[in-house]
Design a protein around this motif. Structure first.
Motif, mmCIF file in Angstrom:
data_model
loop_
_atom_site.group_PDB
_atom_site.id
_atom_site.type_symbol
_atom_site.label_atom_id
_atom_site.label_comp_id
_atom_site.label_asym_id
_atom_site.label_seq_id
_atom_site.Cartn_x
_atom_site.Cartn_y
_atom_site.Cartn_z
ATOM 1 N N THR A 140 11.651 15.760 -22.330
ATOM 2 C CA THR A 140 9.894 15.097 -23.757
ATOM 3 C C THR A 140 10.726 15.762 -24.787
ATOM 4 O OG1 THR A 140 9.983 17.875 -23.397
ATOM 5 C CG2 THR A 140 8.789 17.175 -22.033
ATOM 6 N N SER A 141 12.644 16.157 -25.028
ATOM 7 C CA SER A 141 13.060 16.028 -25.942
ATOM 8 C C SER A 141 13.075 14.389 -26.438
ATOM 9 C CB SER A 141 14.550 16.749 -25.825
ATOM 10 O OG SER A 141 15.278 16.168 -27.324
ATOM 11 N N PRO A 142 13.295 14.276 -28.192
ATOM 12 C CA PRO A 142 13.320 12.679 -28.261
ATOM 13 C C PRO A 142 14.873 12.919 -27.780
ATOM 14 C CG PRO A 142 11.374 13.545 -29.822
ATOM 15 C CD PRO A 142 12.426 15.024 -28.919
ATOM 16 N N TYR A 143 15.894 13.418 -28.345
ATOM 17 C CA TYR A 143 17.028 13.142 -28.460
ATOM 18 C C TYR A 143 17.359 13.174 -27.258
ATOM 19 C CZ TYR A 143 22.249 14.225 -28.746
ATOM 20 O OH TYR A 143 23.071 13.987 -29.028
ATOM 21 N N LEU A 144 17.068 13.372 -25.739
ATOM 22 C CA LEU A 144 17.344 13.791 -24.345
ATOM 23 C C LEU A 144 16.907 12.068 -23.962
ATOM 24 C CD1 LEU A 144 17.313 17.070 -23.519
ATOM 25 C CD2 LEU A 144 19.345 16.351 -24.412
ATOM 26 N N LEU A 145 15.658 11.550 -24.993
ATOM 27 C CA LEU A 145 15.093 10.633 -23.743
ATOM 28 C C LEU A 145 16.576 9.253 -24.972
ATOM 29 C CD1 LEU A 145 11.187 11.296 -24.114
ATOM 30 C CD2 LEU A 145 12.602 11.033 -22.445
ATOM 31 N N GLN A 146 16.323 9.649 -25.460
ATOM 32 C CA GLN A 146 17.368 8.684 -26.496
ATOM 33 C C GLN A 146 18.405 8.021 -25.665
ATOM 34 O OE1 GLN A 146 18.052 10.296 -30.059
ATOM 35 N NE2 GLN A 146 16.378 9.781 -31.459
ATOM 36 N N HIS A 147 19.143 9.190 -24.846
ATOM 37 C CA HIS A 147 20.296 9.221 -23.955
ATOM 38 C C HIS A 147 19.844 8.903 -22.636
ATOM 39 C CE1 HIS A 147 22.916 10.184 -27.101
ATOM 40 N NE2 HIS A 147 21.881 11.278 -27.722
ATOM 41 N N ALA A 148 18.311 8.669 -21.958
ATOM 42 C CA ALA A 148 18.634 8.314 -20.546
ATOM 43 C C ALA A 148 18.916 7.538 -20.062
ATOM 44 C CB ALA A 148 16.584 8.983 -20.418
ATOM 45 N N GLY A 149 18.934 6.516 -21.045
ATOM 46 C CA GLY A 149 19.659 4.826 -20.359
ATOM 47 C C GLY A 149 20.757 4.972 -20.607
ATOM 48 N N ASP A 150 21.506 6.230 -21.028
ATOM 49 C CA ASP A 150 23.417 5.983 -21.088
ATOM 50 C C ASP A 150 24.037 5.666 -19.829
ATOM 51 O OD1 ASP A 150 22.543 6.695 -23.780
ATOM 52 O OD2 ASP A 150 24.034 8.362 -23.576
ATOM 53 N N PRO A 151 24.534 5.327 -19.393
ATOM 54 C CA PRO A 151 25.321 5.024 -18.080
ATOM 55 C C PRO A 151 26.393 6.048 -17.423
ATOM 56 C CG PRO A 151 26.564 3.748 -19.844
ATOM 57 C CD PRO A 151 25.671 4.364 -20.374
ATOM 58 N N VAL A 152 26.129 7.096 -18.231
ATOM 59 C CA VAL A 152 27.252 8.834 -18.069
ATOM 60 C C VAL A 152 25.833 9.342 -17.316
ATOM 61 C CG1 VAL A 152 27.311 11.376 -19.454
ATOM 62 C CG2 VAL A 152 27.912 8.591 -20.284
ATOM 63 N N ASP A 153 25.783 9.598 -16.537
ATOM 64 C CA ASP A 153 24.986 10.753 -15.415
ATOM 65 C C ASP A 153 24.642 11.951 -16.229
ATOM 66 O OD1 ASP A 153 22.840 10.754 -13.575
ATOM 67 O OD2 ASP A 153 25.018 11.457 -12.045
ATOM 68 N N TRP A 154 23.678 11.738 -17.613
ATOM 69 C CA TRP A 154 23.854 13.488 -18.023
ATOM 70 C C TRP A 154 22.574 13.683 -17.153
ATOM 71 C CZ3 TRP A 154 26.615 15.001 -21.781
ATOM 72 C CH2 TRP A 154 27.574 14.069 -22.603
ATOM 73 N N TRP A 155 22.788 15.849 -16.973
ATOM 74 C CA TRP A 155 21.969 16.166 -16.877
ATOM 75 C C TRP A 155 21.560 17.473 -17.860
ATOM 76 C CZ3 TRP A 155 21.998 18.431 -10.955
ATOM 77 C CH2 TRP A 155 23.069 17.519 -10.193
ATOM 78 N N PRO A 156 20.189 17.681 -17.133
ATOM 79 C CA PRO A 156 19.263 18.539 -18.486
ATOM 80 C C PRO A 156 20.406 20.067 -18.691
ATOM 81 C CG PRO A 156 17.666 18.276 -17.371
ATOM 82 C CD PRO A 156 19.592 17.476 -17.222
ATOM 83 N N TRP A 157 20.146 21.063 -19.646
ATOM 84 C CA TRP A 157 20.977 22.707 -19.529
ATOM 85 C C TRP A 157 20.073 23.605 -18.086
ATOM 86 C CZ3 TRP A 157 24.900 25.163 -21.764
ATOM 87 C CH2 TRP A 157 24.373 26.530 -21.525
ATOM 88 N N GLY A 158 20.644 22.950 -17.442
ATOM 89 C CA GLY A 158 19.777 24.192 -16.216
ATOM 90 C C GLY A 158 20.780 24.720 -15.250
#
Length: 124
Positions: free
Chosen positions: A9-27
């Motif tokens: 839901t975070s605008p910042y995290l959504l900015q990285h949703a298309g990165d080729p890095v397989d980002w995980w949210p904190w958890g």
């Protein structure tokens, strides 16, 4: 290709949703994956209005070669400091104690148990 941030839901995290890095949210899931794979966590902390955060993303995390290395050797976790000031505060305190400075984007390398062992922030 979207990564695990696509449901954020975070605008910042959504900015990285298309990165080729397989980002995980904190958890817990990210920490469990790091333990399972026996790899460190690369924690990236920033916020949507941070110019340097966008520059770093463009120069590093949008690069396919760098992303492949990160994906192979780390579990990459992205945190929006505005959404999770508690997480930001803990690691910023560690960064400042170790380096005498802080700032964003903040990158912290840590064990799968969350113990930081290397830090990077922009130099001023």
């Amino acid at each position: 290709m979207a990564n695990r941030l696509i449901a954020a839901t975070s605008p910042y995290l959504l900015q990285h949703a298309g990165d080729p890095v397989d980002w995980w949210p904190w958890g817990e899931e990210a920490f469990a994956e790091a333990k399972r794979r026996e790899v460190p966590i690369l924690l990236g902390v920033g916020y949507a209005a941070c110019h340097r955060c966008h520059v770093m993303a463009h120069e590093s995390f949008e690069d396919e070669r760098i992303a492949a290395y990160v994906n192979e050797h780390f579990v990459a976790v992205k945190v929006d400091r505005e959404e999770r000031p508690d997480v930001d505060a803990v690691y910023m305190e560690a960064v400042q104690a170790a380096t005498g400075q802080g700032g964003w984007p903040m990158t912290v390398f840590m064990t799968p148990d969350g113990a930081p062992f290397y830090f990077a922030t922009p130099t001023r």
